[in-house]
Design a protein around this motif. Structure first.
Motif, short mmCIF file in Angstrom:
data_model
loop_
_atom_site.label_atom_id
_atom_site.label_comp_id
_atom_site.label_asym_id
_atom_site.label_seq_id
_atom_site.Cartn_x
_atom_site.Cartn_y
_atom_site.Cartn_z
N SER A 198 0.82 -1.20 0.00
CA SER A 198 0.00 0.00 0.00
C SER A 198 0.86 1.26 0.00
O SER A 198 2.05 1.24 0.32
CB SER A 198 -0.91 0.01 1.23
OG SER A 198 -0.15 0.15 2.41
N ASN A 199 0.23 2.38 -0.33
CA ASN A 199 0.92 3.66 -0.27
C ASN A 199 1.36 3.97 1.15
O ASN A 199 2.39 4.62 1.37
CB ASN A 199 0.03 4.77 -0.80
CG ASN A 199 -0.29 4.63 -2.28
OD1 ASN A 199 -1.25 5.20 -2.77
ND2 ASN A 199 0.54 3.87 -3.02
N GLU A 251 9.18 -0.17 -3.58
CA GLU A 251 8.20 0.83 -3.16
C GLU A 251 8.92 2.13 -2.79
O GLU A 251 8.46 3.24 -3.13
CB GLU A 251 7.41 0.32 -1.96
CG GLU A 251 6.46 -0.81 -2.28
CD GLU A 251 5.87 -1.44 -1.02
OE1 GLU A 251 5.81 -0.74 0.02
OE2 GLU A 251 5.47 -2.61 -1.08
N THR A 317 -9.30 -3.82 4.88
CA THR A 317 -8.43 -3.17 3.90
C THR A 317 -7.79 -4.14 2.92
O THR A 317 -7.32 -3.72 1.85
CB THR A 317 -7.30 -2.39 4.61
OG1 THR A 317 -6.50 -3.30 5.38
CG2 THR A 317 -7.88 -1.31 5.50
N SER A 331 -8.86 -1.16 -8.18
CA SER A 331 -8.14 -0.03 -7.60
C SER A 331 -7.18 -0.49 -6.50
O SER A 331 -6.13 0.14 -6.28
CB SER A 331 -9.12 1.00 -7.05
OG SER A 331 -9.97 0.43 -6.06
N PHE A 332 -7.54 -1.57 -5.80
CA PHE A 332 -6.65 -2.13 -4.78
C PHE A 332 -5.31 -2.51 -5.41
O PHE A 332 -4.24 -2.17 -4.88
CB PHE A 332 -7.32 -3.35 -4.16
CG PHE A 332 -6.44 -4.14 -3.23
CD1 PHE A 332 -6.38 -3.83 -1.88
CD2 PHE A 332 -5.67 -5.21 -3.69
CE1 PHE A 332 -5.58 -4.56 -1.01
CE2 PHE A 332 -4.87 -5.94 -2.83
CZ PHE A 332 -4.82 -5.61 -1.48
N ASP A 334 -4.19 -1.52 -8.41
CA ASP A 334 -3.59 -0.35 -9.05
C ASP A 334 -2.70 0.41 -8.07
O ASP A 334 -1.62 0.89 -8.43
CB ASP A 334 -4.67 0.58 -9.60
CG ASP A 334 -5.40 0.00 -10.80
OD1 ASP A 334 -4.84 -0.91 -11.45
OD2 ASP A 334 -6.53 0.45 -11.08
N GLU A 335 -3.16 0.54 -6.82
CA GLU A 335 -2.36 1.22 -5.80
C GLU A 335 -1.04 0.50 -5.58
O GLU A 335 -0.02 1.14 -5.26
CB GLU A 335 -3.13 1.28 -4.48
CG GLU A 335 -2.36 1.92 -3.33
CD GLU A 335 -3.11 1.89 -2.01
OE1 GLU A 335 -2.47 2.08 -0.96
OE2 GLU A 335 -4.34 1.66 -2.03
N ARG A 336 -1.02 -0.79 -5.77
CA ARG A 336 0.15 -1.61 -5.48
C ARG A 336 0.97 -1.92 -6.73
O ARG A 336 1.77 -2.86 -6.72
CB ARG A 336 -0.30 -2.90 -4.80
CG ARG A 336 -0.82 -2.65 -3.39
CD ARG A 336 -1.69 -3.75 -2.85
NE ARG A 336 -1.99 -3.54 -1.43
CZ ARG A 336 -2.89 -2.66 -0.97
NH1 ARG A 336 -3.60 -1.94 -1.84
NH2 ARG A 336 -3.08 -2.51 0.32
N TYR A 338 3.86 -0.66 -8.66
CA TYR A 338 4.99 0.27 -8.67
C TYR A 338 5.81 0.16 -9.95
O TYR A 338 6.89 0.74 -10.05
CB TYR A 338 5.86 0.03 -7.42
CG TYR A 338 5.10 0.36 -6.16
CD1 TYR A 338 4.93 1.67 -5.76
CD2 TYR A 338 4.49 -0.65 -5.40
CE1 TYR A 338 4.20 1.98 -4.62
CE2 TYR A 338 3.77 -0.35 -4.26
CZ TYR A 338 3.61 0.97 -3.87
OH TYR A 338 2.88 1.28 -2.75
#
Length: 680
Positions: A198-199, A251, A317, A331-332, A334-336, A338
């Motif tokens: 995650s971010n 990351e 989460t 989207s989950f 997509d956030e991950r 890198y």
């Protein structure tokens, strides 16, 4: 293999250090205590190395306690003279202190007939990491013990053995480097909850670099007083690690944080989707656990101070966001990612990647797709590609590995012009397990895509051969592995379709990912297609057999630090033997597709209608492999893959899917590096 450079000794004169700059050192170099022959030299002892444990403030609150999370950094640095500043090499990890060996049973229902994964695989979630999840690398040291009654495993019995390469701090601290462990958010002594790509997790890694550059606060874990690094830290930082640790390092690179100069990632994935998904298929790492997913891993590493509170947060989460029923990217995921254009655009650090092509835990796609993205952006980079599973290249090519790591960190953290960036960009271990070659690209320039058609007589060759024919099998993926379904001689049977080339008249070397274009129809509840690229012929395999007692093969470049001698475990004797499990064939690449994701790969686009033909296109895992002369190369088709993918069953509990492939219209395209004439 290159010879090791001559190493000159530093001379102490009246308590001051005589600093010798190598002829190729740049004028702007941040001078370490001693550079000779364009290398940092081991002049500092370990007995007086300075140790510090600091809790660093992050900008996130992932455990929802109203306080900013902190990450714990434990570092060891040389006792330098006042005013001397040194760079820092950090290994971020969720495994540093404790892990939870009692994995929960995160159940889910398969889209199709409502059958739950627990019905099919009742043991899928128990003790997945009962084996050494970090590989059987001898340099990784003590994996700790399980505390009775808790299930929590103490990973390190000596917290001051920095990083999972037990020799690493012994080697680099004497050469003027600080070396550190960082607990990822929600693990060990870091507060918050595990984020798994995650971010927020990224922010925890970034905070450590910020602290070393004076941009965030830290508290000494022993004195509880504010502490800074600006009096000794040059601000130049590297991140390193294997597997999850490598992913954390990537990351950090994608954050674009100032001061991060380089990342060294071994079997680290940039796009978390590739860890447990492939072309829409839910694919478990390592094999044998097709329902395994990120929430299982999150629970395994949920060992921080907020462990109890994090259990519910992991569900909300992670578990609730994974979309296991379809395997689609959302989207989950997509956030991950890198390796996305945005993340690559933010990457300012150089990157050194290492990846085994036989790794089934972090599959080659995870590293090699990241490599492609780095090359497209022009990020300074190097890579090793080798013939091993989830291991470090250190075990395979120890002297050269240490040499290149030394030169890489010297160049990027001390700005020493030692020629490392003038070398070929890619080192490749060949299938003979002893030969290494260098090249500027991966795959090598000149690698050609050669298309072969599947023929009704079970052969595989260029061009057409007779009329097209429909050939069918019944899916047995719930009870049979693809290898067990395959015929040892390469013939098709009721459970697998096989197509083979004639015996090769010369070796054929493949480098890259094969691609499959299969005209087929499905009739049943399973949407999966699985293709395997197979080497047919007498098989042997490489393994380590006993210790090599030759003292020149024991790495003792490091300086002793108490009970840590600075020496790694001795070389293992590497030999070859006959493959007992499958003596007549070896799967060298496999690829999975959820047929509903045919066009877009990671997003479902339509429902597949029973008995209607489609042309399905997908890729297999990248490989570097030489098929010996006299062997045959084959493609084998099944529906589900018991080793990796969940199996869809009918209400009776029996396999009901029929896969029908159309020959001539179905092809495989091979990435041929050399020996193309063998396919004519």
């Amino acid at each position: 293999m290159r010879s090791l450079p001559t190493r000159l000794l530093g001379v102490a004169v009246a308590g001051a250090l005589l600093v010798t700059l190598g002829a190729t050192a740049t004028a702007t170099a941040v001078q370490p205590p001693l550079i000779a022959n364009a290398e940092t030299q081991p002049i500092y002892g370990m007995a007086d190395a300075i140790r510090l444990t600091v809790n660093i403030t992050t900008p996130v609150d992932t455990d929802n306690d109203g306080k900013n999370d902190t990450v714990q950094l434990r570092l060891k640095r040389p006792a330098t003279a006042a005013g001397v500043k040194v760079p820092t090499i950090i290994e971020p990890s969720p495994y540093n202190m404790l892990t939870d060996d009692r994995l929960p049973h995160h159940d889910f229902t398969l889209e199709g007939d409502g059958t739950s994964i627990s019905t099919l695989f009742p043991d899928s979630y128990t003790n997945i990491f009962g084996f050494n999840a970090f590989g059987d690398d001898p340099e990784e040291g003590d994996l700790g013990i399980v505390s009775p009654g808790t299930g929590l495993r103490e990973r390190k019995t000596n917290v001051w053995d920095m990083t999972y390469e037990s020799w690493f701090d012994n080697y680099f601290v004497p050469r003027g480097y600080a070396v550190a462990d960082l607990d990822a958010l929600g693990t060990g002594h870091s507060t918050g909850c595990p984020g798994l790509g995650s971010n927020a997790e990224q922010a925890g890694v970034k905070a450590a670099v910020d602290w070393l550059n004076g941009r965030t606060t830290g508290v000494d874990a022993t004195t509880n007083k504010s502490v800074t690094a600006t009096d000794w830290s040059s601000g130049n930082v590297a991140l390193k690690g294997k597997s999850y640790d490598g992913a954390l390092s990537i990351e950090g690179a994608a954050s674009g944080v100032a001061g991060l100069k380089t990342v060294v990632s071994s079997a680290g994935f940039a796009d978390w989707y590739t860890y447990t998904r492939d072309n829409g298929a839910v694919v478990g790492p390592g094999g044998g656990d097709p329902g395994y997913d990120l929430d299982n891993l999150a629970t395994y590493v949920n060992t921080g101070p907020s462990r109890e509170a994090c259990k519910a947060i992991i569900t909300s989460t992670l578990t609730d966001k994974l979309d296991r029923s379809t395997g689609d990217r959302n989207s989950f995921w997509d956030e991950r990612n890198y390796a996305s254009p945005t993340a690559i655009a933010n990457t300012k650090a150089s990157v050194f990647l290492l990846q085994g092509t036989r790794d089934n835990i972090v599959r080659p796609e995870g590293t090699l797709s990241y490599w492609d993205a780095l090359q497209a952006k022009g990020v300074p980079s190097k890579m090793w590609v080798f013939q091993a599973d989830h291991k470090r290249a250190y075990n395979l090519r120890r002297d050269e590995y240490v040499l290149q790591m030394h030169h890489w960190y010297d160049h990027w953290l001390y700005n020493i012009d030692n020629g490392i960036m003038n070398e070929k960009k890619v080192d490749v271990q060949q299938s003979d397990l002893t030969t290494w070659s260098t090249q500027d690209t991966w795959p090598a320039s000149g690698t050609t895509g050669v298309k072969l058609a599947l023929h009704a007589d079970g052969t595989l060759s260029t061009g057409a051969k007779g009329a097209s024919t429909d050939q069918s099998i019944t899916d047995t993926g719930a009870t049979t592995t693809p290898e067990a379904a395959m015929s040892g001689n390469g013939a098709s049977n009721a459970n697998s379709l096989a197509y083979l080339t004639p015996a090769l008249n010369q070796p054929l070397t493949l480098e890259g990912a094969p691609s499959f274009s299969i005209k087929a129809k499905l009739n049943g509840v399973s949407p999966y297609l699985t293709a395997m690229l197979v080497d047919y012929g007498p098989q042997s395999y490489g393994f380590y057999d006993g210790d090599d007692t030759d003292p020149t093969h024991t790495l003792c470049d490091g300086t002793a630090d108490g009970t840590n001698t600075g020496c790694s475990a001795p070389y293992k004797k590497f030999t070859r033997g006959v493959s007992l499990a499958h003596p007549n064939f070896r799967v060298i690449s496999r690829g999975w597709l959820d047929s509903r994701n045919n066009q877009f790969g990671d997003r479902k686009e339509f429902w597949v209608i029973d008995n209607l033909s489609y042309t399905f296109n997908w890729t297999g895992q990248p490989t570097n492999y030489t098929v010996p002369a006299g062997h045959q190369l084959g493609i084998v088709l099944v529906s589900t893959d018991k080793i990796y993918t969940p199996h869809y069953v009918g209400t009776s509990g029996t396999a009901t899917t029929t896969l029908t492939a159309t020959t001539e219209s179905s092809t495989v395209t091979l990435p041929v590096k050399s020996g193309q004439q063998a396919l004519q």
